[in-house]
Scaffold this active site. Structure first.
Site, PDB file in Angstrom:
ATOM      1  N   GLY A 111     -25.548   3.191  -0.553  1.00  6.55           N
ATOM      2  CA  GLY A 111     -24.458   3.741  -1.089  1.00  6.55           C
ATOM      3  C   GLY A 111     -24.435   3.504  -2.863  1.00  6.55           C
ATOM      4  N   ASN A 149     -19.815   4.686  -7.478  1.00  3.48           N
ATOM      5  CA  ASN A 149     -19.111   4.146  -8.506  1.00  3.48           C
ATOM      6  C   ASN A 149     -19.564   2.632  -8.606  1.00  3.48           C
ATOM      7  OD1 ASN A 149     -17.901   6.175  -9.793  1.00  3.48           O
ATOM      8  ND2 ASN A 149     -16.332   6.261  -8.285  1.00  3.48           N
ATOM      9  N   LYS A 162       0.892  -1.057  -0.116  1.00  4.53           N
ATOM     10  CA  LYS A 162       0.030   0.072   0.308  1.00  4.53           C
ATOM     11  C   LYS A 162       0.960   1.133  -0.141  1.00  4.53           C
ATOM     12  CE  LYS A 162      -4.371   1.138   0.134  1.00  4.53           C
ATOM     13  NZ  LYS A 162      -5.471   0.621  -0.747  1.00  4.53           N
TER      14      LYS A 162
HETATM   15  P1  NAD Z   1     -17.981   6.048  -4.181  1.00  2.91           P
HETATM   16  O1  NAD Z   1     -17.291   7.313  -3.422  1.00  2.91           O
HETATM   17  O2  NAD Z   1     -18.033   6.315  -5.493  1.00  2.91           O
HETATM   18  O3  NAD Z   1     -19.436   5.886  -3.490  1.00  2.91           O
HETATM   19  C1  NAD Z   1     -19.811   5.668  -2.299  1.00  2.91           C
HETATM   20  C2  NAD Z   1     -21.047   6.386  -2.152  1.00  2.91           C
HETATM   21  O4  NAD Z   1     -21.671   6.207  -0.855  1.00  2.91           O
HETATM   22  C3  NAD Z   1     -21.213   7.622  -2.577  1.00  2.91           C
HETATM   23  O5  NAD Z   1     -22.516   7.779  -3.324  1.00  2.91           O
HETATM   24  C4  NAD Z   1     -21.649   8.528  -1.031  1.00  2.91           C
HETATM   25  O6  NAD Z   1     -22.644   9.444  -1.160  1.00  2.91           O
HETATM   26  C5  NAD Z   1     -22.259   7.506  -0.326  1.00  2.91           C
HETATM   27  N1  NAD Z   1     -22.172   7.280   1.181  1.00  2.91           N
HETATM   28  C6  NAD Z   1     -20.991   7.711   1.888  1.00  2.91           C
HETATM   29  N2  NAD Z   1     -21.473   7.741   3.218  1.00  2.91           N
HETATM   30  C7  NAD Z   1     -22.564   6.871   3.045  1.00  2.91           C
HETATM   31  C8  NAD Z   1     -23.368   6.743   4.243  1.00  2.91           C
HETATM   32  N3  NAD Z   1     -23.033   6.849   5.613  1.00  2.91           N
HETATM   33  N4  NAD Z   1     -24.729   6.146   4.007  1.00  2.91           N
HETATM   34  C9  NAD Z   1     -25.118   6.168   2.601  1.00  2.91           C
HETATM   35  N5  NAD Z   1     -24.550   6.369   1.469  1.00  2.91           N
HETATM   36  C10 NAD Z   1     -23.235   6.782   1.716  1.00  2.91           C
HETATM   37  O7  NAD Z   1     -17.321   4.989  -3.713  1.00  2.91           O
HETATM   38  P2  NAD Z   1     -16.969   3.385  -4.580  1.00  2.91           P
HETATM   39  O8  NAD Z   1     -15.988   3.502  -5.339  1.00  2.91           O
HETATM   40  O9  NAD Z   1     -18.530   3.023  -5.092  1.00  2.91           O
HETATM   41  O10 NAD Z   1     -16.949   2.516  -3.403  1.00  2.91           O
HETATM   42  C11 NAD Z   1     -17.644   2.161  -2.490  1.00  2.91           C
HETATM   43  C12 NAD Z   1     -17.094   1.136  -1.462  1.00  2.91           C
HETATM   44  O11 NAD Z   1     -16.410  -0.025  -2.080  1.00  2.91           O
HETATM   45  C13 NAD Z   1     -15.873   1.726  -0.703  1.00  2.91           C
HETATM   46  O12 NAD Z   1     -16.052   1.228   0.491  1.00  2.91           O
HETATM   47  C14 NAD Z   1     -14.739   1.177  -1.290  1.00  2.91           C
HETATM   48  O13 NAD Z   1     -13.603   1.104  -0.557  1.00  2.91           O
HETATM   49  C15 NAD Z   1     -15.132  -0.106  -1.830  1.00  2.91           C
HETATM   50  N6  NAD Z   1     -14.343  -0.631  -2.777  1.00  2.91           N
HETATM   51  C16 NAD Z   1     -14.415  -0.056  -4.126  1.00  2.91           C
HETATM   52  C17 NAD Z   1     -13.740  -0.598  -5.130  1.00  2.91           C
HETATM   53  C18 NAD Z   1     -13.932  -0.045  -6.560  1.00  2.91           C
HETATM   54  O14 NAD Z   1     -13.615  -0.682  -7.473  1.00  2.91           O
HETATM   55  N7  NAD Z   1     -14.266   1.203  -6.771  1.00  2.91           N
HETATM   56  C19 NAD Z   1     -12.992  -1.723  -5.074  1.00  2.91           C
HETATM   57  C20 NAD Z   1     -13.053  -2.448  -3.600  1.00  2.91           C
HETATM   58  C21 NAD Z   1     -13.748  -1.848  -2.629  1.00  2.91           C
END
Ligand code: NAD
Length: 351
Positions: free
Chosen positions: A182, A185, A78
């Site tokens: 949530g 993305n 990391k």
């Molecule tokens: P993102 O920032 O695009 O989306 C997160 C969403 O959650 C946003 O729409 C935000 O408004 C909402 N949110 C934040 N706090 C909230 C709450 N308390 N209640 C309800 N909604 C809330 O992030 P992402 O890329 O979609 O990732 C989502 C999760 O998946 C994260 O925990 C991330 O670490 C994990 N993740 C993502 C990926 C990836 O490829 N993007 C890969 C592995 C893990």
């Protein structure tokens, strides 16, 4: 037990103050037993330097487990760029910080490969690539695999289907209900995939602007508390970590929890509570591995192939099946079974 080994299992930790930006850049290499360590570069304001270092140590260890469970030829690492709170980042300062980070990556000579993470994006990987070849997840026009989110979402869909099959054998998603929290993305894509399979959706996001997406999907918009305690078949956390603790789990009625959010359990003992309550929890680092599986295809000798990536991400269902089988036969939680699988694979690679 050696107390130093128990608290610091890492192979290398490099902390450098950047010549250009003056900011600390850190790379923690937890393990290269199964291949070069891979993990994102987090660009984040920390309260103090110890917090940034702790994050790098903790997250790099988690990456070793994630890649080993997914059976990828990768280890765990990391990167961290420690921003100073209250200092504005001009484009020039940002570039300087990324170049400094790139030099730290390059100094490790391939033991660590970086990728995007919280606070960084594909275009930042292009800046880093100007100083080191040890970068992944670059934009497609630069030969990379692009945004990992569609593949993470595909993997979460596979995890939801495999977990439902385990809880309710032989039943399809048609007429099943899922609460997705949530709609970012990953979450919005997961919701779309599940809607396409006929699932009834309840959704929530802290951002009210997301309600328009919910309407387009025909999903019912609910509060976070309603989503948590709804009598649905699956609770699918796709926002932040730490959502499952002793208090919140007592409200969950869904027999299955499977989602994208990282570090869903506030502490490991919540896994036992979930099991006592008869809730099947898909370990987050198994369910959300689609993004890194996609990157592993980008790094493979044959180069990136979308069809190969899609098939490998869908195989998350098989990995989860094996973990649920192990958990059942050894009377373990799925978390313990997944950790044991990762540890076995790392130990085998270490010989
Ligand atoms: P993102 O920032 O695009 O989306 C997160 C969403 O959650 C946003 O729409 C935000 O408004 C909402 N949110 C934040 N706090 C909230 C709450 N308390 N209640 C309800 N909604 C809330 O992030 P992402 O890329 O979609 O990732 C989502 C999760 O998946 C994260 O925990 C991330 O670490 C994990 N993740 C993502 C990926 C990836 O490829 N993007 C890969 C592995 C893990």
């Amino acid at each position: 037990m050696d107390p130093y080994a128990a608290t610091l299992e890492h192979e290398q930790v490099l902390v450098r103050r950047g010549k250009r930006s003056g900011l600390f850049t850190i790379v923690a290499v937890h393990s290269t037993a199964r291949g070069p360590s891979l993990g994102g570069c987090r660009m984040w304001p920390y309260d103090d330097a110890r917090a940034g270092l702790r994050d790098a140590l903790r997250l790099s260890r988690a990456m070793t487990y994630k890649s080993a469970v997914a059976n990828l030829p990768l280890g765990g690492g990391k990167g961290v760029i420690m921003l100073r709170g209250g200092t504005s980042m001009t484009p020039e300062r940002r570039r300087a910080a990324l170049e400094d980070f790139a030099d730290t990556v390059q100094a490790l000579d391939g033991a660590y490969i970086t990728a995007e993470d919280v606070g960084t994006a594909a275009r930042d990987m292009d800046v880093i690539a100007s100083r080191t070849p040890h970068v992944s997840g670059r934009a497609k026009k630069h030969g990379g695999s692009g945004d990992p989110s569609p593949f993470t979402a595909l993997g979460v869909e596979a995890a939801v289907l495999a977990s439902l099959e385990r809880a309710f054998p032989g039943r399809s998603l048609q007429d099943r209900s899922v609460a997705v929290v949530g709609l970012g993305n990953v979450g919005l894509r997961v919701a779309k995939l599940l809607a396409r399979r006929g699932a009834t959706l309840l959704v929530n996001d802290i951002d009210p602007a997301r309600k328009a997406d919910a309407d387009r999907l025909g999903a019912r918009w609910v509060t976070a508390a309603e989503a948590l305690s709804a009598p649905v078949d699956v609770y699918c956390p796709c926002a932040l970590g730490g959502v499952l603790d002793h208090e919140t789990v007592s409200h969950v009625q869904a027999p299955v929890i499977a989602g994208a959010a990282n570090n869903q359990l506030a502490s490991d003992d919540v896994a036992a509570l979930l099991r006592r309550r008869g809730i099947l929890w898909a370990p987050d680092f198994v369910a959300n591995a689609g993004g890194i599986i996609n990157i592993a295809v980008e790094l493979s000798p044959g180069g990136y192939d979308r069809r190969v990536a899609t098939a490998r991400v869908r195989a998350i269902a098989d990995t989860l099946d094996a973990i649920y089988d192990d958990a059942q036969s050894a009377d373990l939680t799925p978390l313990a079974a997944a950790m044991a699988l990762a540890e076995r694979r790392v130990a085998e690679a270490e010989g």
